[in-house]
Each structure stands twice: as C-alpha cells, then as structure tokens.
Design a protein around this motif. Structure first.
Motif, PDB file in Angstrom:
ATOM      1  N   LYS B   3      -7.696 -22.397 -39.469  1.00  0.00           N
ATOM      2  CA  LYS B   3      -7.180 -21.522 -40.338  1.00  0.00           C
ATOM      3  C   LYS B   3      -5.776 -20.650 -39.714  1.00  0.00           C
ATOM      4  O   LYS B   3      -4.690 -20.418 -40.424  1.00  0.00           O
ATOM      5  N   PRO B   4      -5.655 -20.418 -38.407  1.00  0.00           N
ATOM      6  CA  PRO B   4      -4.303 -19.864 -37.903  1.00  0.00           C
ATOM      7  C   PRO B   4      -3.169 -20.993 -38.190  1.00  0.00           C
ATOM      8  O   PRO B   4      -2.055 -20.389 -38.395  1.00  0.00           O
ATOM      9  N   LEU B   7      -1.983 -20.393 -41.679  1.00  0.00           N
ATOM     10  CA  LEU B   7      -1.363 -19.310 -41.764  1.00  0.00           C
ATOM     11  C   LEU B   7      -0.010 -19.592 -41.177  1.00  0.00           C
ATOM     12  O   LEU B   7       1.018 -19.012 -42.006  1.00  0.00           O
ATOM     13  N   HIS B  10       1.953 -21.393 -43.991  1.00  0.00           N
ATOM     14  CA  HIS B  10       2.247 -20.564 -45.076  1.00  0.00           C
ATOM     15  C   HIS B  10       3.538 -19.559 -44.821  1.00  0.00           C
ATOM     16  O   HIS B  10       4.418 -19.548 -45.513  1.00  0.00           O
ATOM     17  N   LEU B 126      -2.056 -17.844 -49.637  1.00  0.00           N
ATOM     18  CA  LEU B 126      -2.085 -16.988 -48.556  1.00  0.00           C
ATOM     19  C   LEU B 126      -3.384 -16.209 -48.480  1.00  0.00           C
ATOM     20  O   LEU B 126      -4.003 -15.995 -47.738  1.00  0.00           O
ATOM     21  N   ILE B 127      -3.375 -15.552 -49.794  1.00  0.00           N
ATOM     22  CA  ILE B 127      -4.622 -14.476 -50.273  1.00  0.00           C
ATOM     23  C   ILE B 127      -5.842 -15.097 -50.208  1.00  0.00           C
ATOM     24  O   ILE B 127      -6.754 -14.739 -49.393  1.00  0.00           O
ATOM     25  N   LEU B 129      -6.519 -17.976 -48.462  1.00  0.00           N
ATOM     26  CA  LEU B 129      -6.707 -18.188 -47.191  1.00  0.00           C
ATOM     27  C   LEU B 129      -7.205 -17.376 -46.311  1.00  0.00           C
ATOM     28  O   LEU B 129      -8.370 -17.403 -45.618  1.00  0.00           O
ATOM     29  N   THR B 130      -6.879 -15.997 -46.311  1.00  0.00           N
ATOM     30  CA  THR B 130      -7.151 -14.869 -45.589  1.00  0.00           C
ATOM     31  C   THR B 130      -8.521 -14.403 -46.064  1.00  0.00           C
ATOM     32  O   THR B 130      -9.395 -13.915 -45.455  1.00  0.00           O
ATOM     33  N   THR B 135     -13.422 -20.790 -40.389  1.00  0.00           N
ATOM     34  CA  THR B 135     -11.802 -20.750 -39.670  1.00  0.00           C
ATOM     35  C   THR B 135     -11.391 -22.016 -39.757  1.00  0.00           C
ATOM     36  O   THR B 135     -10.270 -22.146 -39.153  1.00  0.00           O
TER      37      THR B 135
END
Lengths: 330, 138
Positions: B3-4, B7, B10, B126-127, B129-130, B135
C-alpha cells in the motif's frame, strides 16, 4: 600669469560655452553622483526605467544606480515628503496635486501615453455604446481611468446608472471577476490586461480588448489617443543641486525606449526582478502599454485635457487648479 | 505491491500530471522568457478555472474512479471522460464562460481536459486506496 586681453578672453569663453552646449547632456552634468535611486510603481510605466538601470544606462551619471518600487500611494507620498524619493515615476495627477501644494515636484516626461482597456468575454461588445446595461468592474474607483471612462460613456450617451458596477480592490481581483463571469466587462490597466488574456487562454476562455480607452478619450479631446497617466517626476531640491542630471537621465531614457520596444523579451527579463512581476507577462504587455519618453512640456495640452477632466469630478485630486509653467520641467 | 508503494506511485503520478500541465501551460501560452513564477501562476490558474468552471460535474468521474478497482478501467474512464467533457464543452461551455469549441478547436480541448481528468481519476484511485483495509494490493 598674463591676463588675456579682454577680446581674446571673451572669444575663448564663448568658444568654451559653445563647446559645452554642444556636448551631450550627460557631459554637462556636474561631477557624477555617488548614488542614484529611482523609484516607480510595479507596473508598465516603470519597465523602461528598470531596464535602463539594469543595462547600466546611467553609469555616466552616478556610481551606484538602483531602481526600487513603491507599492501604494501612501508609500509614495511618504517617500516624497520625507525626501527619500528624489526621482520617481508617479501618477500625473498625484504630481500635479503635490506641485500645487508646494511640494516641489516637477514633471520630466510621460512614461506611458495610456494603458487602460475595457476587457470582456463577449465579442458583441465593441464600442462604449455597447456597455449600456452591462456589468463592469473597476479596480480603482474615481481614479483617472474611471474618470476618463465616465467622459467616454457620456460622449456615447450611455448613462452611468445603466451600468452595474462590480467593485474590485485590485486589478488582479478585477481579472478574477471577469474570468469567473461575475462581471461582463472590466476596466484594466496593463499588465493586468495581458494577464487576463493569458489566464483566459489557459482556461479555455477568450477575452477581448473591446475598447481602448485612450483612443476613445482622444476622439473627445481631438488630441490623439494620449492619456499621459504616469511619468518621471523630480524633486526641486535634487534638481537644483544637480544641474544637468535630469537632462542626462531623460537622454538615457530616450535612448533606452526604442530598445524596449524592439526587444520586449529582453527588457522584460531585465526588469522582471525589479518590478517583482513575471517576465512573460511583462514582455507580452509592452506592445500594449504605449510606453513613452516624451518630454512633459511637449504633451502639455494632453496633460491639461486630462487634468481638466479630473478636476471636473474632483478638483482636489490635482490640487484645485491646473499646474503652471513651472510644473513642466522638460 | 504494498500500500505505501502504491501511495507513492499515486503521488508520483500526480506530480507528473502537474509537471505535464506546467509544460503545456508554458508551451500553449508561449511563456517566454521562461519564468517559473509565471508558469506556476498560469498552470494553477488554468487548472483551477477548469475545475471550478464545471464544479460538481467532476464528482461523476471521481465517484466512478473510486468505484472501479482496475487501473485499465480507469484508463478507459479517462478517455471516456475527456470525450464527455469535450462534448459538454461544445454544448454548454459558452454558457459556463468557456470559449466556443469552434474557436477553441478539438485538439486544444483535448489538451485542456486531459490533465484535469487524469488528476480527478487519480484522486479517485487514491481515495479507494486509502479506504482499503489491506496493506497489500490484491
């Protein structure tokens, strides 16, 4: 040492005088000054002077030459009254006002012959008569462009109360009001006018220079499209203490102006830092800024036509009367 | 991909969009001599005008981007949205303060909407994903 016979002495002194008069103004100036700081607004009329300073055009006049901007009328007034500002580009009305109040400000030249336009997104607006019933935004109410526009509207038989006024504090705010559609038209000076065009282009919009206020004003006065709104002014004490310097400064400005007009990009690049404005905007605004170096006395009828228009609305703005001969330094 | 990492990807794509938009603004506006201040001003101003000009309309591609879970669908959504925006510009644009499409031209309209649309879809992604709990990316 022999005393020369009086006739020979007379001929010699005459020859020296003739030679001195035929020299460039800069050489007639007394010893070069140690330092010289010019002041001007961060706007179109200052481009030529800022470029001349950057180019070293005054190196024969003073050792260290700088250009600084004044940001608002209060700063200008404080600088003049305190004696900090000696050679300064300022609005012609303010110069007349301070001269008539005995401050000793004298007009050297006009750095612009007028740089105000009415901008719109509506291509149907082309003449002052087309403004009837439209909304319009002004950055500076009761200032010279506003007063000239009132005359232009009166000449076109458009009553002021037929316009919807949208107030704006600054030219940038007026640009925003125009682009966002909250005002159909905007009275804008350069370089805000150019900025409006450039921002519109980036946003998929179109704005037009619908009306050139100088041209409309010229139709009323019969004196050509000239509204000498700002020019170089000098304080009397500086002028008297440094004979020949103002003539030399004027000569340098006259020599610089054609270079600015011929190569706006280079001039803008050199002046951008001093004026604190982006170079591309300055470069694109130069062809629309009617930059000038015309001596003040050569434009006296145009100055006076503008002063009369201002005095009709607000006599105090020029100190209650037209400035006399002494106001026009060159 | 973690996930990081996604991020960061993105955010990098977002920065690339901004850089591309700045390059476009400089080229389209002939912003010479080059001045980063002018380029930044014109880029931000252009993007802001396109976003604010259509206002809530942008919520549709944003929600669709949150809804889809494959990048390839978002690519298809990007093309569809750009075409839709140009269509809307042609019909409703002048009423929203934009230049008529006949004067703007279709290629200019593509340049006008391509980057803002990409940024909108990236934001949707991005939304999503967050909001995701894992993870790791599936």
């Amino acid at each position: 040492m022999h005393d020369l016979p009086s006739r020979r002495r007379f001929l010699l002194s005459s020859a020296i005088s003739v030679a001195a008069l035929s020299m460039p103004a800069v050489l007639r100036a007394k010893t070069p000054l140690q330092g010289l700081t010019f002041y001007g607004p961060p706007a179109g009329p200052s481009i030529t002077l800022a470029y001349a300073v950057a180019e070293g055009s005054f190196s024969d006049i003073a050792g260290e030459v700088a250009f600084k901007t004044w940001r608002d009328p209060d700063e200008l007034r404080a600088g003049l009254t305190s004696g900090t500002m000696k050679v300064v580009i300022m609005p012609s009305n303010a110069a007349a006002n301070l001269y008539n109040r005995g401050l000793g400000v004298r007009m050297v030249n006009a750095m612009t012959l007028g740089l105000n336009y009415i901008m719109t997104k509506d291509p149907a607006i082309k003449t002052p008569a087309d403004l009837r019933g439209r909304s319009i935004t002004f950055p500076f109410r009761n200032d010279t462009p506003d007063i000239l526009l009132r005359r232009v509207l009166a000449a076109a038989d458009v009553p002021e109360n037929s316009l919807k006024i949208v107030n704006a504090a600054t030219p940038i705010e007026a640009v925003q009001l125009l682009l966002s559609g909250r005002a159909e038209t905007a009275v804008l000076p350069e370089p805000a006018t150019t900025m409006a065009e450039m921002r519109a282009l980036q946003a998929g919009q179109e704005v037009y220079r619908a009306i050139n206020i100088q041209e409309e004003w010229g139709k009323i006065t019969g004196l050509g499209p000239v509204a000498p709104q700002a020019g170089l002014a000098v304080m009397r004490d500086f002028d008297e203490a440094n004979p020949g310097v103002i003539e030399a400064i004027q000569s340098a400005i006259e020599a610089t102006l054609p270079k600015v007009i011929a190569n706006p990009m280079e001039a803008a690049k050199a002046a951008a830092n001093a004026l604190g404005m982006p170079a591309p905007i300055l470069a694109k605004s130069i062809p629309h800024s009617a930059l000038s170096a015309d001596r003040a006395s050569s434009l006296r009828p145009q100055f006076e036509a503008m002063y009369k228009a201002v005095a009709d609305v607000e006599p105090r703005a020029i100190g209650g009367q037209l400035p006399d001969d002494g106001f026009y330094r060159l | 991909m973690s996930k990081p990492q996604r991020l960061i990807l993105h955010l990098s794509a977002f920065v690339l969009c901004l850089l591309f938009s700045a390059a476009l603004a400089t080229w389209r506006g002939a912003l010479w001599p080059f001045d980063p201040k002018a380029t930044a001003l014109m880029t931000v101003s252009g993007l802001a005008s396109v976003f604010s000009g259509w206002g809530p309309v942008w919520i549709i591609p944003l929600v669709l981007s949150v809804a889809v879970n494959r990048m390839v669908w978002r690519l298809a959504l990007w093309i569809i949205t750009v075409v839709a925006m140009i269509g809307m510009h042609g019909t409703l644009g002048p009423a929203q303060g934009f230049a008529p499409l006949t004067r703007l031209t279709v290629p200019s309209a593509v340049l006008l909407y391509a980057v803002p649309t990409a940024m909108c879809l990236l934001l949707g992604s991005l939304i999503r994903l967050t909001m995701s709990r894992s993870t790791e990316f599936n």
